[in-house]
Design a protein around this motif. Structure first.
Motif, short mmCIF file in Angstrom:
data_model
loop_
_atom_site.label_atom_id
_atom_site.label_comp_id
_atom_site.label_asym_id
_atom_site.label_seq_id
_atom_site.Cartn_x
_atom_site.Cartn_y
_atom_site.Cartn_z
N PRO A 79 0.85 -1.20 0.00
CA PRO A 79 0.00 0.00 0.00
C PRO A 79 0.88 1.24 0.00
O PRO A 79 1.99 1.21 0.52
CB PRO A 79 -0.78 -0.11 1.32
CG PRO A 79 0.02 -1.01 2.17
CD PRO A 79 0.70 -1.96 1.24
N PRO A 80 0.43 2.31 -0.58
CA PRO A 80 1.24 3.52 -0.62
C PRO A 80 1.38 4.12 0.77
O PRO A 80 0.45 4.72 1.28
CB PRO A 80 0.48 4.43 -1.57
CG PRO A 80 -0.85 3.83 -1.75
CD PRO A 80 -0.89 2.48 -1.15
N ILE A 81 2.49 3.84 1.40
CA ILE A 81 2.71 4.23 2.79
C ILE A 81 2.95 5.74 2.89
O ILE A 81 3.70 6.31 2.12
CB ILE A 81 3.96 3.50 3.35
CG1 ILE A 81 3.80 1.98 3.24
CG2 ILE A 81 4.23 3.92 4.78
CD1 ILE A 81 2.71 1.40 4.09
N GLN A 82 2.29 6.33 3.87
CA GLN A 82 2.60 7.70 4.23
C GLN A 82 3.69 7.57 5.30
O GLN A 82 3.61 6.68 6.14
CB GLN A 82 1.37 8.38 4.83
CG GLN A 82 0.12 8.23 3.99
CD GLN A 82 0.01 9.32 2.93
OE1 GLN A 82 0.72 10.31 2.97
NE2 GLN A 82 -0.90 9.13 2.00
N THR A 83 4.65 8.45 5.26
CA THR A 83 5.74 8.29 6.22
C THR A 83 5.35 8.86 7.57
O THR A 83 5.04 10.03 7.69
CB THR A 83 7.03 8.96 5.71
OG1 THR A 83 7.28 8.42 4.43
CG2 THR A 83 8.19 8.70 6.64
N ILE A 84 5.36 7.98 8.57
CA ILE A 84 5.06 8.38 9.94
C ILE A 84 6.20 7.91 10.81
O ILE A 84 6.57 6.74 10.78
CB ILE A 84 3.75 7.73 10.41
CG1 ILE A 84 2.59 8.37 9.65
CG2 ILE A 84 3.57 7.86 11.92
CD1 ILE A 84 1.26 7.99 10.15
N THR A 85 6.78 8.83 11.56
CA THR A 85 7.83 8.40 12.48
C THR A 85 7.51 8.85 13.90
O THR A 85 7.00 9.94 14.12
CB THR A 85 9.23 8.94 12.09
OG1 THR A 85 9.17 10.36 12.02
CG2 THR A 85 9.69 8.38 10.76
N ASP A 131 11.59 5.87 14.95
CA ASP A 131 11.01 4.67 14.37
C ASP A 131 9.94 4.97 13.33
O ASP A 131 9.06 5.79 13.56
CB ASP A 131 10.37 3.81 15.47
CG ASP A 131 11.39 3.32 16.47
OD1 ASP A 131 12.37 2.70 16.03
OD2 ASP A 131 11.21 3.59 17.68
N GLN A 132 10.03 4.25 12.21
CA GLN A 132 8.97 4.35 11.20
C GLN A 132 7.85 3.40 11.60
O GLN A 132 8.09 2.24 11.95
CB GLN A 132 9.53 3.98 9.83
CG GLN A 132 8.44 3.92 8.79
CD GLN A 132 8.80 4.66 7.52
OE1 GLN A 132 9.92 5.16 7.37
NE2 GLN A 132 7.85 4.76 6.62
N ILE A 133 6.61 3.90 11.56
CA ILE A 133 5.46 3.12 12.00
C ILE A 133 4.80 2.42 10.81
O ILE A 133 4.64 3.01 9.74
CB ILE A 133 4.41 4.05 12.67
CG1 ILE A 133 5.05 4.86 13.80
CG2 ILE A 133 3.22 3.25 13.18
CD1 ILE A 133 5.65 4.05 14.91
N ASP A 134 4.43 1.15 11.00
CA ASP A 134 3.72 0.39 9.95
C ASP A 134 2.23 0.73 9.98
O ASP A 134 1.66 0.95 11.05
CB ASP A 134 3.88 -1.12 10.21
CG ASP A 134 5.28 -1.59 9.87
OD1 ASP A 134 5.93 -0.93 9.03
OD2 ASP A 134 5.71 -2.59 10.47
N TYR A 135 1.62 0.72 8.81
CA TYR A 135 0.16 0.97 8.73
C TYR A 135 -0.58 -0.18 9.39
O TYR A 135 -0.07 -1.29 9.50
CB TYR A 135 -0.26 1.10 7.26
CG TYR A 135 -0.15 -0.21 6.50
CD1 TYR A 135 1.06 -0.60 5.94
CD2 TYR A 135 -1.25 -1.06 6.39
CE1 TYR A 135 1.17 -1.80 5.27
CE2 TYR A 135 -1.14 -2.27 5.72
CZ TYR A 135 0.07 -2.64 5.17
OH TYR A 135 0.19 -3.83 4.52
N THR A 136 -1.83 0.07 9.80
CA THR A 136 -2.68 -1.02 10.27
C THR A 136 -3.79 -1.30 9.26
O THR A 136 -4.21 -2.43 9.09
CB THR A 136 -3.33 -0.70 11.64
OG1 THR A 136 -3.72 0.67 11.63
CG2 THR A 136 -2.37 -0.94 12.77
N ASN A 137 -4.23 -0.26 8.60
CA ASN A 137 -5.37 -0.41 7.70
C ASN A 137 -5.31 0.69 6.64
O ASN A 137 -5.37 1.87 6.98
CB ASN A 137 -6.65 -0.29 8.54
CG ASN A 137 -7.91 -0.49 7.71
OD1 ASN A 137 -7.92 -0.29 6.49
ND2 ASN A 137 -8.97 -0.87 8.37
#
Ligand SMILES: [Zn+2]
Length: 404
Positions: free
Chosen positions: A34-40, A44-50
Protein backbone atom coordinates in the motif's frame (compact mmCIF):
# COMPACT_ATOMS: atom_id res chain seq x y z
CA UNK A 1 -15.91 -6.72 -47.36
CA UNK A 2 -12.23 -6.83 -47.08
CA UNK A 3 -12.15 -3.44 -45.36
CA UNK A 4 -14.80 -4.51 -42.79
CA UNK A 5 -12.73 -7.60 -41.90
CA UNK A 6 -9.72 -5.37 -41.43
CA UNK A 7 -11.77 -3.03 -39.25
CA UNK A 8 -13.06 -5.91 -37.08
CA UNK A 9 -9.54 -7.26 -36.87
CA UNK A 10 -8.22 -3.92 -35.72
CA UNK A 11 -11.08 -3.63 -33.20
CA UNK A 12 -10.24 -7.05 -31.71
CA UNK A 13 -6.58 -6.17 -31.53
CA UNK A 14 -7.52 -2.87 -29.88
CA UNK A 15 -9.78 -4.50 -27.25
CA UNK A 16 -7.14 -7.11 -26.47
CA UNK A 17 -4.51 -4.43 -26.17
CA UNK A 18 -6.58 -2.26 -23.84
CA UNK A 19 -7.75 -5.29 -21.82
CA UNK A 20 -4.25 -6.59 -21.57
CA UNK A 21 -2.95 -3.23 -20.48
CA UNK A 22 -5.78 -2.92 -17.96
CA UNK A 23 -5.08 -6.38 -16.56
CA UNK A 24 -1.40 -5.62 -16.38
CA UNK A 25 -2.04 -2.27 -14.64
CA UNK A 26 -4.44 -3.94 -12.14
CA UNK A 27 -1.92 -6.65 -11.33
CA UNK A 28 0.81 -4.09 -10.92
CA UNK A 29 -1.17 -2.20 -8.30
CA UNK A 30 -2.36 -5.36 -6.53
CA UNK A 31 1.10 -6.60 -5.99
CA UNK A 32 2.40 -3.32 -4.67
CA UNK A 33 2.61 -2.58 -0.98
CA UNK A 34 0.00 0.00 0.00
CA UNK A 35 1.24 3.52 -0.62
CA UNK A 36 2.71 4.23 2.79
CA UNK A 37 2.60 7.70 4.23
CA UNK A 38 5.74 8.29 6.22
CA UNK A 39 5.06 8.38 9.94
CA UNK A 40 7.83 8.40 12.48
CA UNK A 41 7.68 8.26 16.25
CA UNK A 42 11.04 9.40 17.59
CA UNK A 43 13.27 7.64 15.07
CA UNK A 44 11.01 4.67 14.37
CA UNK A 45 8.97 4.35 11.20
CA UNK A 46 5.46 3.12 12.00
CA UNK A 47 3.72 0.39 9.95
CA UNK A 48 0.16 0.97 8.73
CA UNK A 49 -2.68 -1.02 10.27
CA UNK A 50 -5.37 -0.41 7.70
CA UNK A 51 -5.15 1.25 4.29
CA UNK A 52 -7.97 1.58 1.79
CA UNK A 53 -6.55 2.73 -1.49
CA UNK A 54 -8.90 4.07 -4.20
CA UNK A 55 -7.79 4.34 -7.81
CA UNK A 56 -9.04 3.75 -11.34
CA UNK A 57 -7.82 1.78 -14.30
CA UNK A 58 -8.47 2.09 -18.02
CA UNK A 59 -7.81 5.78 -17.87
CA UNK A 60 -10.49 6.40 -15.25
CA UNK A 61 -13.12 3.99 -16.63
CA UNK A 62 -13.09 1.41 -13.81
CA UNK A 63 -12.86 2.50 -10.12
CA UNK A 64 -11.01 0.08 -7.87
CA UNK A 65 -10.98 -0.02 -4.06
CA UNK A 66 -8.42 -2.12 -2.34
CA UNK A 67 -7.89 -2.61 1.37
CA UNK A 68 -4.65 -3.68 3.01
CA UNK A 69 -4.60 -4.92 6.59
CA UNK A 70 -1.69 -5.36 8.91
CA UNK A 71 -2.60 -7.44 11.94
CA UNK A 72 0.49 -6.71 13.99
CA UNK A 73 0.38 -3.79 16.40
CA UNK A 74 3.67 -2.04 16.81
CA UNK A 75 4.77 -1.35 20.39
CA UNK A 76 7.45 1.23 20.91
CA UNK A 77 9.46 1.52 24.13
CA UNK A 78 10.35 5.05 25.15
CA UNK A 79 12.50 6.21 28.06
CA UNK A 80 11.77 9.83 27.21
CA UNK A 81 9.04 12.14 28.44
CA UNK A 82 9.40 14.21 25.30
CA UNK A 83 8.68 12.29 22.12
CA UNK A 84 8.34 13.50 18.57
CA UNK A 85 5.60 12.41 16.22
CA UNK A 86 6.11 13.34 12.57
CA UNK A 87 3.11 12.97 10.29
CA UNK A 88 1.75 14.84 7.31
CA UNK A 89 0.06 18.15 8.00
CA UNK A 90 -3.58 17.02 7.87
CA UNK A 91 -3.14 13.76 9.78
CA UNK A 92 -5.54 13.45 12.71
CA UNK A 93 -3.99 11.87 15.80
CA UNK A 94 -5.83 10.55 18.82
CA UNK A 95 -3.89 9.62 21.95
CA UNK A 96 -5.39 7.54 24.71
CA UNK A 97 -3.41 8.18 27.89
CA UNK A 98 -2.69 5.59 30.60
CA UNK A 99 -5.55 7.11 32.62
CA UNK A 100 -7.84 6.59 29.57
CA UNK A 101 -8.21 10.31 28.87
CA UNK A 102 -8.08 11.17 25.17
CA UNK A 103 -6.46 13.98 23.23
CA UNK A 104 -6.83 14.76 19.53
CA UNK A 105 -4.72 17.01 17.29
CA UNK A 106 -3.64 17.44 13.70
CA UNK A 107 -0.16 17.48 12.23
CA UNK A 108 3.25 16.75 13.73
CA UNK A 109 3.81 17.37 17.41
CA UNK A 110 6.28 17.12 20.27
CA UNK A 111 4.47 14.95 22.78
CA UNK A 112 5.04 15.31 26.50
CA UNK A 113 4.09 11.83 27.73
CA UNK A 114 4.32 12.80 31.37
CA UNK A 115 3.26 9.65 33.17
CA UNK A 116 4.90 6.27 32.78
CA UNK A 117 2.58 3.71 31.23
CA UNK A 118 0.96 2.67 27.98
CA UNK A 119 -0.29 5.15 25.39
CA UNK A 120 -2.41 4.16 22.38
CA UNK A 121 -1.84 6.35 19.36
CA UNK A 122 -4.23 6.27 16.42
CA UNK A 123 -3.55 8.25 13.28
CA UNK A 124 -5.96 8.79 10.41
CA UNK A 125 -5.17 10.35 7.08
CA UNK A 126 -7.23 10.79 3.93
CA UNK A 127 -6.09 11.74 0.48
CA UNK A 128 -7.93 13.61 -2.27
CA UNK A 129 -8.80 10.43 -4.19
CA UNK A 130 -10.73 9.06 -1.19
CA UNK A 131 -8.02 6.72 0.05
CA UNK A 132 -7.77 6.30 3.82
CA UNK A 133 -4.75 5.43 5.94
CA UNK A 134 -4.80 4.21 9.55
CA UNK A 135 -1.84 3.76 11.83
CA UNK A 136 -2.45 2.38 15.32
CA UNK A 137 0.42 1.71 17.68
CA UNK A 138 1.32 1.55 21.35
CA UNK A 139 3.98 3.50 23.19
CA UNK A 140 5.27 2.11 26.46
CA UNK A 141 6.81 4.99 28.39
CA UNK A 142 9.27 4.27 31.18
CA UNK A 143 11.02 7.57 31.74
CA UNK A 144 13.54 8.16 34.52
CA UNK A 145 15.09 11.48 35.52
CA UNK A 146 18.52 12.14 34.05
CA UNK A 147 20.74 13.72 36.68
CA UNK A 148 24.01 15.44 35.93
CA UNK A 149 26.33 16.69 38.68
CA UNK A 150 29.15 18.89 37.40
CA UNK A 151 31.78 17.28 39.67
CA UNK A 152 31.59 14.48 42.23
CA UNK A 153 35.15 15.20 43.41
CA UNK A 154 35.11 18.96 43.93
CA UNK A 155 37.45 20.94 46.14
CA UNK A 156 36.48 23.20 49.02
CA UNK A 157 34.95 26.42 47.66
CA UNK A 158 33.82 24.91 44.36
CA UNK A 159 30.36 25.47 42.96
CA UNK A 160 28.48 22.42 41.70
CA UNK A 161 25.78 22.68 39.08
CA UNK A 162 23.14 19.98 39.16
CA UNK A 163 20.99 19.51 36.07
CA UNK A 164 17.95 17.27 36.06
CA UNK A 165 16.17 16.48 32.80
CA UNK A 166 13.50 14.09 31.51
CA UNK A 167 11.13 14.96 34.34
CA UNK A 168 7.44 15.79 34.16
CA UNK A 169 6.19 19.36 34.40
CA UNK A 170 6.03 20.80 37.91
CA UNK A 171 7.96 17.94 39.44
CA UNK A 172 8.46 17.84 43.17
CA UNK A 173 12.20 18.04 43.78
CA UNK A 174 13.82 18.05 47.19
CA UNK A 175 17.50 18.16 48.03
CA UNK A 176 19.08 16.85 51.19
CA UNK A 177 22.67 17.88 51.69
CA UNK A 178 25.07 19.17 54.29
CA UNK A 179 25.48 22.17 51.98
CA UNK A 180 22.63 24.56 51.30
CA UNK A 181 21.37 24.29 47.71
CA UNK A 182 20.31 27.34 45.74
CA UNK A 183 16.73 27.74 44.62
CA UNK A 184 15.64 24.91 42.32
CA UNK A 185 14.19 26.17 39.08
CA UNK A 186 12.25 23.97 36.68
CA UNK A 187 11.41 24.90 33.10
CA UNK A 188 9.33 22.42 31.13
CA UNK A 189 11.04 19.05 31.59
CA UNK A 190 14.32 20.32 33.03
CA UNK A 191 15.41 21.61 36.41
CA UNK A 192 18.62 23.08 37.77
CA UNK A 193 20.15 24.15 41.03
CA UNK A 194 23.59 25.03 42.41
CA UNK A 195 25.29 23.43 45.34
CA UNK A 196 28.18 25.39 46.87
CA UNK A 197 30.96 23.43 48.52
CA UNK A 198 31.21 26.05 51.27
CA UNK A 199 34.94 26.65 51.82
CA UNK A 200 34.82 26.41 55.61
CA UNK A 201 33.60 22.80 55.57
CA UNK A 202 36.16 20.06 56.03
CA UNK A 203 37.25 18.02 53.04
CA UNK A 204 35.51 14.66 53.31
CA UNK A 205 32.70 12.59 51.84
CA UNK A 206 29.23 14.15 51.95
CA UNK A 207 26.02 12.37 50.95
CA UNK A 208 23.70 14.12 48.53
CA UNK A 209 20.13 12.92 48.26
CA UNK A 210 17.67 14.03 45.60
CA UNK A 211 14.01 13.23 45.95
CA UNK A 212 12.24 13.57 42.61
CA UNK A 213 8.49 12.91 42.62
CA UNK A 214 8.89 10.51 45.53
CA UNK A 215 11.85 8.55 44.11
CA UNK A 216 15.21 9.05 45.77
CA UNK A 217 18.60 9.28 44.08
CA UNK A 218 21.69 8.99 46.25
CA UNK A 219 25.15 10.37 45.58
CA UNK A 220 28.35 10.80 47.47
CA UNK A 221 30.38 13.96 47.01
CA UNK A 222 34.05 13.54 47.81
CA UNK A 223 35.22 17.02 48.76
CA UNK A 224 38.96 17.40 48.24
CA UNK A 225 41.11 19.80 50.26
CA UNK A 226 42.03 23.14 48.73
CA UNK A 227 45.31 24.65 49.86
CA UNK A 228 44.32 27.91 51.48
CA UNK A 229 47.00 30.47 52.19
CA UNK A 230 47.95 31.20 55.79
CA UNK A 231 48.90 34.72 56.83
CA UNK A 232 50.22 35.77 60.25
CA UNK A 233 50.29 39.41 61.26
CA UNK A 234 49.80 41.82 64.14
CA UNK A 235 47.19 44.56 64.45
CA UNK A 236 46.99 47.32 67.07
CA UNK A 237 44.09 46.78 69.52
CA UNK A 238 42.74 50.28 68.66
CA UNK A 239 42.23 49.25 65.00
CA UNK A 240 40.39 46.08 66.05
CA UNK A 241 37.93 48.08 68.15
CA UNK A 242 37.05 50.43 65.26
CA UNK A 243 36.12 47.54 62.94
CA UNK A 244 34.76 44.36 64.46
CA UNK A 245 34.31 46.38 67.64
CA UNK A 246 31.89 48.82 65.93
CA UNK A 247 28.54 47.24 66.70
CA UNK A 248 26.51 49.80 64.71
CA UNK A 249 28.48 48.97 61.57
CA UNK A 250 28.09 45.25 62.23
CA UNK A 251 24.34 45.63 62.84
CA UNK A 252 23.92 47.65 59.67
CA UNK A 253 25.88 45.05 57.70
CA UNK A 254 23.81 42.17 59.07
CA UNK A 255 20.47 43.96 58.59
CA UNK A 256 21.32 44.70 54.95
CA UNK A 257 23.31 41.69 53.79
CA UNK A 258 21.85 38.75 55.71
CA UNK A 259 18.34 38.97 54.15
CA UNK A 260 20.04 38.67 50.74
CA UNK A 261 21.15 35.16 51.68
CA UNK A 262 17.57 33.99 51.22
CA UNK A 263 16.47 35.95 48.13
CA UNK A 264 16.86 34.72 44.57
CA UNK A 265 15.95 35.50 40.98
CA UNK A 266 14.00 32.75 39.22
CA UNK A 267 15.63 33.75 35.92
CA UNK A 268 19.14 32.50 35.13
CA UNK A 269 20.92 35.57 33.72
CA UNK A 270 24.54 34.42 33.64
CA UNK A 271 26.04 32.84 30.56
CA UNK A 272 29.47 31.27 30.11
CA UNK A 273 32.44 31.93 32.35
CA UNK A 274 32.42 34.77 34.83
CA UNK A 275 35.17 37.34 34.33
CA UNK A 276 37.45 39.11 36.80
CA UNK A 277 35.75 42.39 37.81
CA UNK A 278 38.97 44.42 37.39
CA UNK A 279 41.78 44.08 34.90
CA UNK A 280 45.51 44.07 35.65
CA UNK A 281 45.16 43.99 39.44
CA UNK A 282 47.42 42.28 41.96
CA UNK A 283 45.73 39.78 44.25
CA UNK A 284 46.46 41.18 47.71
CA UNK A 285 44.39 38.63 49.56
CA UNK A 286 43.37 35.26 48.19
CA UNK A 287 40.16 33.32 48.57
CA UNK A 288 39.75 31.50 51.86
CA UNK A 289 43.00 32.92 53.22
CA UNK A 290 43.50 32.14 56.90
CA UNK A 291 44.50 35.22 58.83
CA UNK A 292 46.09 34.65 62.21
CA UNK A 293 46.10 38.02 63.99
CA UNK A 294 48.30 38.72 67.02
CA UNK A 295 49.35 35.06 67.38
CA UNK A 296 45.73 33.94 67.65
CA UNK A 297 45.20 30.18 67.47
CA UNK A 298 42.01 30.61 65.43
CA UNK A 299 42.01 32.19 62.01
CA UNK A 300 39.65 34.67 60.46
CA UNK A 301 38.90 33.60 56.92
CA UNK A 302 38.80 35.75 53.80
CA UNK A 303 35.59 35.01 51.95
CA UNK A 304 36.55 36.59 48.63
CA UNK A 305 39.46 37.78 46.52
CA UNK A 306 41.02 41.22 47.05
CA UNK A 307 42.19 42.90 43.88
CA UNK A 308 44.64 45.71 44.67
CA UNK A 309 44.70 48.42 41.98
CA UNK A 310 44.53 52.20 41.73
CA UNK A 311 41.41 53.92 42.98
CA UNK A 312 39.21 54.97 40.08
CA UNK A 313 39.85 51.80 38.04
CA UNK A 314 36.71 50.49 36.31
CA UNK A 315 34.86 47.69 38.05
CA UNK A 316 32.76 45.54 35.71
CA UNK A 317 29.97 43.04 36.28
CA UNK A 318 31.50 39.57 36.39
CA UNK A 319 28.53 38.18 34.49
CA UNK A 320 25.02 39.21 33.51
CA UNK A 321 22.53 39.60 36.32
CA UNK A 322 20.12 41.79 38.22
CA UNK A 323 21.42 44.36 40.71
CA UNK A 324 20.04 43.46 44.11
CA UNK A 325 21.88 46.12 46.07
CA UNK A 326 23.88 49.26 45.28
CA UNK A 327 24.70 51.50 48.22
CA UNK A 328 26.99 52.41 51.09
CA UNK A 329 27.55 50.38 54.23
CA UNK A 330 29.87 51.60 56.99
CA UNK A 331 31.66 48.26 57.19
CA UNK A 332 32.27 47.47 53.50
CA UNK A 333 31.81 50.88 51.88
CA UNK A 334 30.19 51.33 48.49
CA UNK A 335 28.85 47.92 47.63
CA UNK A 336 27.09 46.20 44.75
CA UNK A 337 25.38 42.82 44.92
CA UNK A 338 24.36 41.16 41.65
CA UNK A 339 22.08 38.13 41.51
CA UNK A 340 23.03 36.10 38.44
CA UNK A 341 20.04 33.85 38.91
CA UNK A 342 18.75 31.24 41.37
CA UNK A 343 20.57 33.12 44.14
CA UNK A 344 24.10 32.83 42.74
CA UNK A 345 25.47 36.27 43.65
CA UNK A 346 28.61 38.32 43.33
CA UNK A 347 29.58 41.05 45.80
CA UNK A 348 31.77 44.09 44.98
CA UNK A 349 32.96 46.05 48.00
CA UNK A 350 34.96 49.14 49.11
CA UNK A 351 34.25 50.96 45.81
CA UNK A 352 34.80 54.67 45.21
CA UNK A 353 31.37 54.90 43.63
CA UNK A 354 28.60 52.85 42.05
CA UNK A 355 27.18 53.79 38.64
CA UNK A 356 24.21 51.45 38.50
CA UNK A 357 21.19 51.11 40.76
CA UNK A 358 19.10 48.44 42.41
CA UNK A 359 16.87 46.58 39.94
CA UNK A 360 19.11 47.28 36.92
CA UNK A 361 19.88 44.42 34.58
CA UNK A 362 23.59 44.41 33.84
CA UNK A 363 25.58 42.71 31.12
CA UNK A 364 28.81 40.81 31.62
CA UNK A 365 31.65 43.36 31.44
CA UNK A 366 29.42 46.39 32.01
CA UNK A 367 30.99 49.08 34.20
CA UNK A 368 29.19 49.14 37.54
CA UNK A 369 31.49 51.41 39.56
CA UNK A 370 35.14 52.22 40.38
CA UNK A 371 37.77 50.85 42.71
CA UNK A 372 38.00 52.76 45.99
CA UNK A 373 38.92 52.35 49.60
CA UNK A 374 35.60 53.05 51.31
CA UNK A 375 34.41 51.27 54.45
CA UNK A 376 37.02 49.47 56.58
CA UNK A 377 39.80 49.37 54.05
CA UNK A 378 43.46 50.23 54.26
CA UNK A 379 44.13 50.91 50.59
CA UNK A 380 42.64 51.00 47.10
CA UNK A 381 41.27 47.55 46.34
CA UNK A 382 38.16 45.67 45.30
CA UNK A 383 36.85 42.89 47.48
CA UNK A 384 35.09 40.44 45.15
CA UNK A 385 33.04 37.58 46.51
CA UNK A 386 30.80 34.81 45.16
CA UNK A 387 27.90 33.54 47.23
CA UNK A 388 25.08 31.02 47.24
CA UNK A 389 22.87 31.69 50.24
CA UNK A 390 25.29 32.35 53.14
CA UNK A 391 28.05 30.18 51.64
CA UNK A 392 31.07 31.70 49.96
CA UNK A 393 32.43 30.12 46.83
CA UNK A 394 35.77 30.60 45.20
CA UNK A 395 35.48 33.13 42.35
CA UNK A 396 38.20 31.16 40.55
CA UNK A 397 35.58 28.45 39.92
CA UNK A 398 33.16 31.00 38.53
CA UNK A 399 35.89 31.99 36.05
CA UNK A 400 36.00 28.35 34.89
CA UNK A 401 32.36 27.39 35.17
CA UNK A 402 31.79 26.76 31.50
CA UNK A 403 33.50 23.51 30.44
CA UNK A 404 33.76 24.72 26.80
ZN1 LIG B 1 38.59 41.31 50.99
Amino acid sequence: MKSIKVLIGLLIIGILAIGGYGFFEFNQINEQEPPIQTITFNQDQIDYTNVTKRYTILGGLIPIERTYLNEETTTIQSDQIQNSLVVQEDALTTITYPDQSVQTFTGSQELGLEENGEYRIEIEMNSADGSTFHYDFLVQVDAKPLISISNLNPVQGELLIIDISNIKMDSLIEVESHFRPSAIIQKDHEARFYLPMAYREVAKSYPLSLMINGESYEYSIEVQPYSFKEVHFTVKPSVVSSTVGNTDAVDQYRATIYPMYETFETEEYWDGNFIAPVEGARISSSFGEMRFVNNSKTATRHAGIDYAIACGTDVVASNAGKVEFAGFLTMIGNTIVIDHGLGLKTFYEHMEDTVIKQGDLVEKGQIIGHVGTTGYSTGCHLHFQGMVKNQSINPEFLYNLDPQ
